[in-house]
Motif scaffolding. Sequence first.
Motif, mmCIF file in Angstrom:
data_model
loop_
_atom_site.group_PDB
_atom_site.id
_atom_site.type_symbol
_atom_site.label_atom_id
_atom_site.label_comp_id
_atom_site.label_asym_id
_atom_site.label_seq_id
_atom_site.Cartn_x
_atom_site.Cartn_y
_atom_site.Cartn_z
ATOM 1 N N ASN A 30 -17.769 41.677 0.182
ATOM 2 C CA ASN A 30 -18.363 40.473 -0.403
ATOM 3 C C ASN A 30 -17.460 39.972 -1.528
ATOM 4 O OD1 ASN A 30 -18.898 42.021 -2.649
ATOM 5 N ND2 ASN A 30 -21.090 42.125 -2.331
ATOM 6 N N SER A 31 -17.836 38.880 -2.121
ATOM 7 C CA SER A 31 -16.970 38.250 -3.128
ATOM 8 C C SER A 31 -16.925 39.021 -4.446
ATOM 9 C CB SER A 31 -17.436 36.816 -3.390
ATOM 10 O OG SER A 31 -18.761 36.821 -3.874
ATOM 11 N N ARG A 32 -17.870 39.912 -4.681
ATOM 12 C CA ARG A 32 -17.917 40.639 -5.955
ATOM 13 C C ARG A 32 -17.294 42.026 -5.894
ATOM 14 N NH1 ARG A 32 -23.853 40.756 -6.805
ATOM 15 N NH2 ARG A 32 -23.849 40.326 -4.593
ATOM 16 N N GLY A 33 -16.768 42.403 -4.752
ATOM 17 C CA GLY A 33 -16.110 43.697 -4.627
ATOM 18 C C GLY A 33 -16.981 44.755 -3.983
ATOM 19 N N ALA A 36 -20.385 46.222 -5.436
ATOM 20 C CA ALA A 36 -21.592 45.396 -5.497
ATOM 21 C C ALA A 36 -22.357 45.345 -4.173
ATOM 22 C CB ALA A 36 -21.224 43.976 -5.918
ATOM 23 N N SER A 38 -24.868 46.506 -1.459
ATOM 24 C CA SER A 38 -26.107 47.292 -1.566
ATOM 25 C C SER A 38 -26.045 48.552 -0.708
ATOM 26 C CB SER A 38 -27.306 46.453 -1.140
ATOM 27 O OG SER A 38 -27.299 46.268 0.254
ATOM 28 N N LYS A 50 -12.674 45.835 -0.050
ATOM 29 C CA LYS A 50 -12.365 44.523 -0.614
ATOM 30 C C LYS A 50 -12.236 43.526 0.541
ATOM 31 C CE LYS A 50 -9.805 46.269 -4.554
ATOM 32 N NZ LYS A 50 -8.496 46.305 -5.212
#
Length: 84
Positions: A30-33, A36, A38, A50
């Motif tokens: 995802n865009s937050r690494g 992040a 779940s 990444k």
Amino acid sequence: MRIGILGAGAIGSILSERLPMGGHDVMIANSRGPGAISPAALRSAARAVKAVDAVGDFAARPRSRSSWCSSSRRPVSARFATSS
């Protein structure tokens, strides 16, 4: 098959849970690494990576010159032209 999923939302999480059950090697990003993503998205054998790693293998492969269907061999303007 190696599968990279971009987006760990509702659909990405479901895919990352079910595709490894079919024997696929799944990477989810995802865009937050990777930190992040779940834990629910990683319940099965999917790996958090990444985004560049999820698409890196695909981006490095040569593209096939074959078409999906015969209609795609026509220019875009011909495929989407409307009759007047």
